[in-house]
Design a protein around this motif. Structure first.
Motif, PDB file in Angstrom:
ATOM      1  N   UNK A 110     -65.397  44.400  76.205  1.00  0.00           N
ATOM      2  CA  UNK A 110     -65.599  43.819  77.519  1.00  0.00           C
ATOM      3  C   UNK A 110     -66.901  43.019  77.539  1.00  0.00           C
ATOM      4  N   UNK A 111     -67.960  43.646  77.064  1.00  0.00           N
ATOM      5  CA  UNK A 111     -69.264  42.991  77.091  1.00  0.00           C
ATOM      6  C   UNK A 111     -69.251  41.732  76.228  1.00  0.00           C
ATOM      7  N   UNK A 112     -68.655  41.871  75.061  1.00  0.00           N
ATOM      8  CA  UNK A 112     -68.611  40.719  74.153  1.00  0.00           C
ATOM      9  C   UNK A 112     -67.827  39.555  74.753  1.00  0.00           C
ATOM     10  N   UNK A 113     -66.692  39.885  75.347  1.00  0.00           N
ATOM     11  CA  UNK A 113     -65.890  38.824  75.938  1.00  0.00           C
ATOM     12  C   UNK A 113     -66.569  38.225  77.155  1.00  0.00           C
ATOM     13  N   UNK A 114     -67.234  39.071  77.903  1.00  0.00           N
ATOM     14  CA  UNK A 114     -67.956  38.574  79.073  1.00  0.00           C
ATOM     15  C   UNK A 114     -69.005  37.558  78.630  1.00  0.00           C
ATOM     16  N   UNK A 115     -69.756  37.949  77.622  1.00  0.00           N
ATOM     17  CA  UNK A 115     -70.790  37.081  77.103  1.00  0.00           C
ATOM     18  C   UNK A 115     -70.186  35.794  76.553  1.00  0.00           C
ATOM     19  N   UNK A 116     -69.085  35.963  75.804  1.00  0.00           N
ATOM     20  CA  UNK A 116     -68.403  34.806  75.214  1.00  0.00           C
ATOM     21  C   UNK A 116     -67.932  33.853  76.285  1.00  0.00           C
ATOM     22  N   UNK A 123     -59.641  44.554  80.941  1.00  0.00           N
ATOM     23  CA  UNK A 123     -59.782  45.196  82.239  1.00  0.00           C
ATOM     24  C   UNK A 123     -58.461  45.844  82.643  1.00  0.00           C
ATOM     25  N   UNK A 124     -57.404  45.065  82.483  1.00  0.00           N
ATOM     26  CA  UNK A 124     -56.095  45.569  82.904  1.00  0.00           C
ATOM     27  C   UNK A 124     -55.647  46.754  82.059  1.00  0.00           C
ATOM     28  N   UNK A 125     -55.826  46.598  80.763  1.00  0.00           N
ATOM     29  CA  UNK A 125     -55.279  47.608  79.850  1.00  0.00           C
ATOM     30  C   UNK A 125     -56.083  48.892  79.863  1.00  0.00           C
TER      31      UNK A 125
END
Lengths: 658, 629
Positions: free
Chosen positions: A163-169, A324-326
């Protein structure tokens, strides 16, 4: 068998469940739970996060860098150096990321161990009680599932770094692309969001049917379990139930199949739409960037770079939402329930209000147990969500004096077992009080209280340990006492037959070379355990149902001897459908429909000619008639000597061992 | 399911085990592997299209072909990708839908096998542990789920490798034709590809070795710890399971053991973590190096202007795909390994022998329900036990009457019944019914001779009508029989509800909301099931153990009605109830020590009298005391 949890908590602060906890709170709890497990975990997560991100960056920069190197003519060294750096970064990250992933993955399968420890540590403090409110039952069931197979907690391990990585990305690439063209960022994000909305809709449909599917799966797993069992296997074969069971299985299976059909149709529909959005996103990106190239404001390396960025942005955004969904819902729900569970309180006081001295004295000298107008009812939730109460005991008053033995009689369902549970402190009465020599039950600590009572339940538990451990059940080893207990219980003959004696392992399903006892042998073992505790109050619930007449008689005699050993005053409560057992009890209590109907000695109750005497006659008639005949014959000098001799022999058995 | 062939060792055996598993579980649903294949192929093509596109677009820009052509190309490829993804979505949907209940379908076959396998095997712990491992394996999609998954990934990996290579090799050949130095020559490219291949293969072998090592830990120590851990957790699942634990100092024992488990699991975890570090560390390093070396190679070719800029990109990305596929390939190989082990396990369970096929002689129909029964030198030892449960039993009975079997715990009474019911075959000797070895009868017909209520009977949690009739297709005649049976067993109030809306389910395990019955009521239902069966032999093993005196008495007095004119074998510790029987067998140490009627046996100074007196004395004396005062 009803597998639902049967607990409830006393003294738990009422917290409105509607008021949802904030995500950060949940996450904090979750991370705390995991960090407790291992600090390395957090490190792995961080490294994974960083390396995943950097490697996505490298994946964009490598091709565009190569292209640049090929196309530029000046400052080739600078470009080559940068390329080298990206290459090195790529190398490092592509080693670190999978290593971290797998380290986390391996840890997942061990996470359940940690949660099991937490669960067991807590569960022993709270009361096992009625399946009270549905909400509490769910909390417990969820916590149990988390402990058993890491439900909800497993997902989280990847959820957090992902989550954090994708948010940052999403932020990082979004900004890069926005600097080129704001519209492009918007389109990519919009398309990803639409895709997710579609997926979410399909998930909604899935969730709607999920309860039904779980139900079907539950029924099915019951059938798998049933047919795999040895005891049920006999009935299945002898009654030719194969066709019936198969039909039942197929019934659920086809129902399930229908549901899945419906669910996946909705997935397909939404999947097609999302493919359209992907097309849109790719086309728009291509057109915008290529038109830039056409206008001459963008070079080929830049184009490659930006195409990579936009693809990566889409991926990050999708990863964010999908994650988030999964995972979030499962994680949040499980963590919240687990936290709630850990906050449950015990109904027993923690500090000692009764001195150990006093408890020791009671253990030595016995105590008076008094039930004062005790009522109790089991509550359960109906389908409409209302709680109904089913009274089991009504206004029961009973006093067991030190050294007194009581026979508790009643038909099935009269409330005998509930009464025992109340006395053992496994349940608390709805109204009325239970007093131990005048002291209320819940004034003792749990440990103090249970040291005063030993109980043989019908449903027993054997631990996967040595036979000796199971008889001692945590008490200190006393060879003399152990030997006496073995004799009195009649377990001696089984014990001596075992090659490993006390070190024999039990439960073959868990222990290699473990021994399985038959029903009768097990009852003797449990009886030995009950009297080894040497408690001032001994409760036996149907201890002879599986015993043959001779063993049964030995148990009666052994019990009497054990109760009187050392000249101490021990009280006892004996439950049996075999009314012969009332013969060695001081008083008989007959329970019917949750109330005490008759009370007194055998003679008194027989004279009364009430319920007890009716029940007794029912059982005695066949024996009595025969016995009478035989006695008449004996009077005529037929065979009296033998009879008496044998009876004495039986009695002598116990004295001889003492 | 007649596939009783031994599987070969090695990969061929693995494959046929997997095929067996898929075929058995899927039952003709061919679309499942097909869909997996389609999805795999498209998954391989889809990203490569993008790679190819990037290269083409760059080339067309660099070569000055103008962005207009590039754009057309771009849009065309986007459209192609769209079409492909539509096809993929459809195949995936079909696949997922079938995958969802794959575990349940797998267990359907297991349930079937459970019910037809030799009873002795059902009680065989080792065999059943195999089954437990099958059940615990991938409880979402089952073994075939893994296999299908494996198929999908394998297709993807192989396809993308093949595609990438087919894109690269022509180009390399072309380069080789133009090359003047070593770089780019056939030798160079060939050597390069060979190097990649060798690295990939070595790497995979390494991974496989480590994987097996890890699997051993998981299958051995980890599973053992897990069963133990779950055992403790399960004790707290029901109120009944944990009553004991809360008394005395049992909890301390549990705590101690749980601490031990956690400590052991911690140590185990460290081992696994180290192993996995080696495994994936080395593996990833090799692959990253492979990718970088490809980039370097392509770069050198590009700098020498042997290939175009766009080709460098396409080339490098192709290799990245290939290398990525190789990495995936090792995952797939691991998955394959896992699936193969599980599929072999499944195969070994599904091919356990079942009795059904043995014996074919029909049972002679006797209208008078009289049978002769003979035990000839029968000895029996439970599998894996050293001591005989039945020792040289010789017995000849002309049945048509009531027979009681009494004896002490563990004297072989229940084993006697199990042998007679052909649940176990005698270790030595033969059992004859009407002069014929019972093993030779057709199993189904033979079993139809018996109505048994075992001591540890089990009632499935179906509707009362189904439970009693043991049939799925109940017509009115069946219903009438069920009602009569229920009435006879003393369940009048439930007889009325059969096949109405109020028809109850026995417990909530199958259908939530079923009614829970007390032990005594369950015994009555079991009894009515036996009545409904209407077989010539009625066998009752402790049918009143859980009943209170009132129900017990009711059953005793209904006994004759239950049994009717049939042959009955009756086991009980309540000796009074055995007095109904004309003939009494007294078992001791796996042998019949006394045989006769109550009157005779009581007169002899034997085991029977001792048993009788142990029980009767209390009632007699008590009656005495009650009566005299």
């Amino acid at each position: 068998m009803n597998n639902s949890f049967m607990f409830s908590v006393a003294g738990r602060g009422e917290k409105d469940r509607e008021e949802k906890k904030r995500p950060l709170q949940i996450l904090r709890f979750y991370l705390r739970e995991i960090r407790l497990f291992r600090l390395v975990m957090l490190l792995c997560m961080c490294v994974l996060m960083v390396s995943e991100f950097v490697s996505s960056l490298c994946a964009i920069h490598l091709p565009s860098g190569v292209l640049e190197l090929l196309m530029v003519t000046e400052n080739r060294k600078g470009v080559a150096l940068r390329l080298l750096l990206w290459g090195a970064g790529f190398l490092v990250c592509s080693v670190l990321a999978p290593v971290c992933v797998h380290q986390l993955d391996e840890r997942r399968s061990f996470l359940a161990d940690h949660l099991t420890g937490r669960f067991l540590q807590k569960i022993r403090e709270v009361d096992p009680r009625i399946p009270g409110e549905k909400r509490l039952r769910e909390t417990l069931s969820s916590a149990w599932n988390s402990a058993s197979n890491g439900r909800g907690f497993y997902e989280g391990i990847f959820f957090v770094p992902d989550f954090i990585q994708h948010l940052f990305g999403a932020l990082f690439y979004g900004v890069i692309l926005a600097r080129v063209n704001l519209l492009l960022t918007a389109v990519v994000m919009l398309c990803a969001a639409m895709n997710m909305a579609m997926l979410r809709g399909a998930r909604g449909v899935h969730r709607k049917w999920f309860g039904k599917i779980t139900e079907d799966a539950g029924s099915i797993s019951y059938l798998v379990d049933l047919t795999g069992r040895g005891d049920a296997g006999k009935d299945v074969r002898m009654y030719g139930m194969q066709a019936l069971v198969k039909a039942k299985y197929r019934e659920k299976l086809s129902h399930m199949d229908g549901l899945y059909r419906r669910i996946h149709r909705s997935y397909l529909l939404r999947g097609d739409l999302s493919a359209l959005f992907t097309l849109l996103q790719e086309a728009v990106t291509g057109i915008v960037l290529l038109s830039r190239v056409q206008a001459g404001s963008m070079s080929a390396p830049e184009l490659v770079y930006l195409l990579g960025v936009s693809a990566q942005l889409g991926r990050s955004f999708e990863g964010l939402l999908r994650n988030y969904l999964d995972n979030w819902n499962a994680l949040a729900d499980a963590s919240e329930q687990f936290e709630d569970f850990l906050a449950w309180e015990s109904s027993w006081p923690e500090e000692k209000r009764v001195t150990d001295e006093e408890v020791r004295r009671m253990r030595r000298e016995g105590f008076e147990l008094r039930l004062d107008h005790v009522s109790f009812s089991y509550s359960s939730d109906t389908e409409d969500g209302e709680t109904t109460k089913k009274p089991v005991l009504r206004d029961v008053s009973l006093c067991i004096h030190p050294g007194e033995s009581i026979a508790l009689i009643g038909l099935n369902g009269a409330g005998k077992t509930t009464l025992i549970k109340l006395i053992c402190g496994l349940l608390s009465p709805d109204s009325g009080e239970i007093l131990i020599s005048g002291i209320p039950q819940r004034t003792f600590t749990r440990a103090q209280y249970v040291s005063l009572i030993s109980c043989l339940f019908q449903d027993h538990t054997v631990l996967p340990m040595s036979l000796e451990d199971n008889i001692l059940a945590g008490m200190e080893k006393d060879d003399e006492l152990l030997s006496r207990v073995l004799d009195l219980s009649g377990f001696r003959e089984i014990f001596d037959r075992l090659p490993d004696k006390g070190q024999t392992r039990l439960l073959p399903q868990l222990e290699e070379g473990g021994i399985e006892f038959s029903g009768g042998e097990m009852q003797k073992l449990l009886f030995a355990r009950a009297i080894y505790q040497d408690a001032p109050l001994v409760i036996l619930d149907e201890p002879t149902a599986a015993l043959d007449p001779i063993s049964e008689e030995k148990l009666y005699r052994g019990f009497r001897v054990a109760m009187e050993a050392g000249g101490r005053k021990r009280s006892s409560l004996f439950i049996s459908h075999r009314l012969a057992s009332t013969r060695f009890c001081d008083r008989i209590v007959l329970l019917e429909d949750g109330q005490i109907l008759e009370e007194g000695t055998h003679e008194e109750l027989m004279r009364q000619g009430g319920r007890y005497s009716r029940l007794f006659h029912m059982q005695a008639q066949y024996y009595a008639r025969e016995e009478e005949k035989r006695r008449k014959r004996a009077l005529m000098g037929d065979e009296d000597i033998q009879t008496d001799g044998h009876a004495e022999g039986g009695a002598g058995w116990t004295t001889e061992r003492n | 399911m007649d596939n009783r062939k031994e599987l070969k060792s090695g990969i061929l055996g693995d494959l046929s085990a997997m095929r067996f598993c898929l075929r058995t579980v899927l039952r003709g649903r061919r679309q499942v592997p097909l869909c997996a294949f389609v999805v795999g192929v498209i998954d391989a093509i889809h990203p490569l299209l993008l790679v190819l596109l990037t290269g083409l677009v760059v080339d067309s820009i660099v070569s000055g072909g103008g962005a207009g052509e590039a754009m057309r190309l771009f849009l065309l490829v986007c459209l192609l990708r769209f079409v492909l993804s539509l096809i993929r979505k459809y195949a995936e949907q079909l696949l997922n839908r079938n995958l969802e209940d794959m575990y349940e379908r797998q267990n359907d076959t297991i349930v079937e096998k459970n019910m037809e396998v030799d009873y002795a095997l059902l009680e065989d712990r080792e065999k059943m542990q195999v089954r437990e491992r099958i059940l615990h394996f991938n409880p979402r999609f089952g073994i075939s789920g893994i296999i299908v998954d494996c198929l999908l990934h394998m297709t993807r990996v192989l396809f993308s490798m093949a595609l990438a290579l087919s894109l690269m090799i022509p180009r390399l050949l072309e380069v080789g034709r133009q090359a003047d130095g070593f770089a780019g020559s056939y030798w160079c490219s060939g050597l390069f590809l060979l190097m990649l291949l060798t690295a990939g293969i070595l790497d995979m072998r390494f991974l496989r070795k480590k994987y097996l090592e890890r699997d051993e830990i998981y299958a051995g120590d980890k599973t053992r710890l897990d069963t133990r851990r779950r055992f403790y957790l399960n004790m707290y699942r029901t109120e009944e399971g944990q009553k004991d634990l809360r008394m005395g100092k049992m909890q301390a024992l549990v705590d101690q053991d749980v601490r031990e488990i956690l400590r052991a699991s911690d140590a185990l975890h460290k081992r696994v973590a180290r192993l996995s570090l080696h495994m994936y560390g080395v593996f990833s390093l090799v692959h990253a190096l492979m990718i970088l070396s490809v980039y370097l190679f392509a770069l050198i070719l590009g700098l020498r202007e042997l290939i175009s800029a766009g080709s460098v990109i396409a080339f490098a990305e192709c290799i990245r795909q290939v290398s990525g596929s190789m990495r995936d390939f090792s995952d797939v190989a691991a998955e394959f390994q896992e699936g193969a082990v599980a599929a072999r396990r499944y195969h070994s369970f599904m091919t356990l022998p079942s009795l059904r096929k043995r014996g074919s002689i029909p049972v002679e129909k006797r209208r008078d329900d009289r049978f002769s029964l003979e035990f000839r030198h029968v000895s029996f030892r439970y599998p894996g036990r050293d001591d005989f449960a039945i020792r040289d039993l010789n017995l000849s009975l002309e049945i048509g009457e009531k027979l009681a079997v009494v004896g002490r715990n563990g004297s072989g009474k229940t084993t006697f019944i199990k042998l007679l019911c052909r649940l176990y075959a005698p270790t030595e000797g033969t059992i004859l019914v009407n002069g014929i070895d019972i093993q030779k009868y057709s199993e189904e017909e033979y079993r139809r001779l018996f109505s048994v209520v075992f001591q540890d009977f089990v009632l499935p949690a179906f509707s009362l009508c189904e439970v009693v009739s043991c049939r799925a297709d109940g017509d009115t005649e069946v219903e009438a029989n069920v009602q009569t049976a229920l009435r006879k067993a003393g369940l009048r109030e439930y007889a009325e509800t059969i096949k109405t809306e109020k028809d109850v389910f026995v417990g909530g395990a199958y259908e939530p909301g079923g009614q829970s019955f007390s032990g005594g009521e369950m015994q009555k239902i079991a009894l009515s099931r036996a009545i409904c069966r209407n077989a010539p032999f009625v066998i009752l093993d402790e049918p009143t153990a859980a009943m209170d005196p009132e129900s017990e008495c009711a059953v005793f007095s209904a006994f004759h009605q239950v049994v009717g004119r049939k042959t009955a074998i009756y086991i009980s510790h309540r000796l009074a109830s055995c007095r109904f029987c004309e003939d009494i067998l007294v078992f001791d140490g796996g042998q019949v020590v006394e045989h006769g009627c109550h009157g005779d046996l009581i007169r002899e100074d034997g085991l029977y009298r001792r048993l009788w007196e142990a029980q009767a004395q209390y009632y007699a004396q008590a009656e005495d005391a009650g009566g005299s005062s």
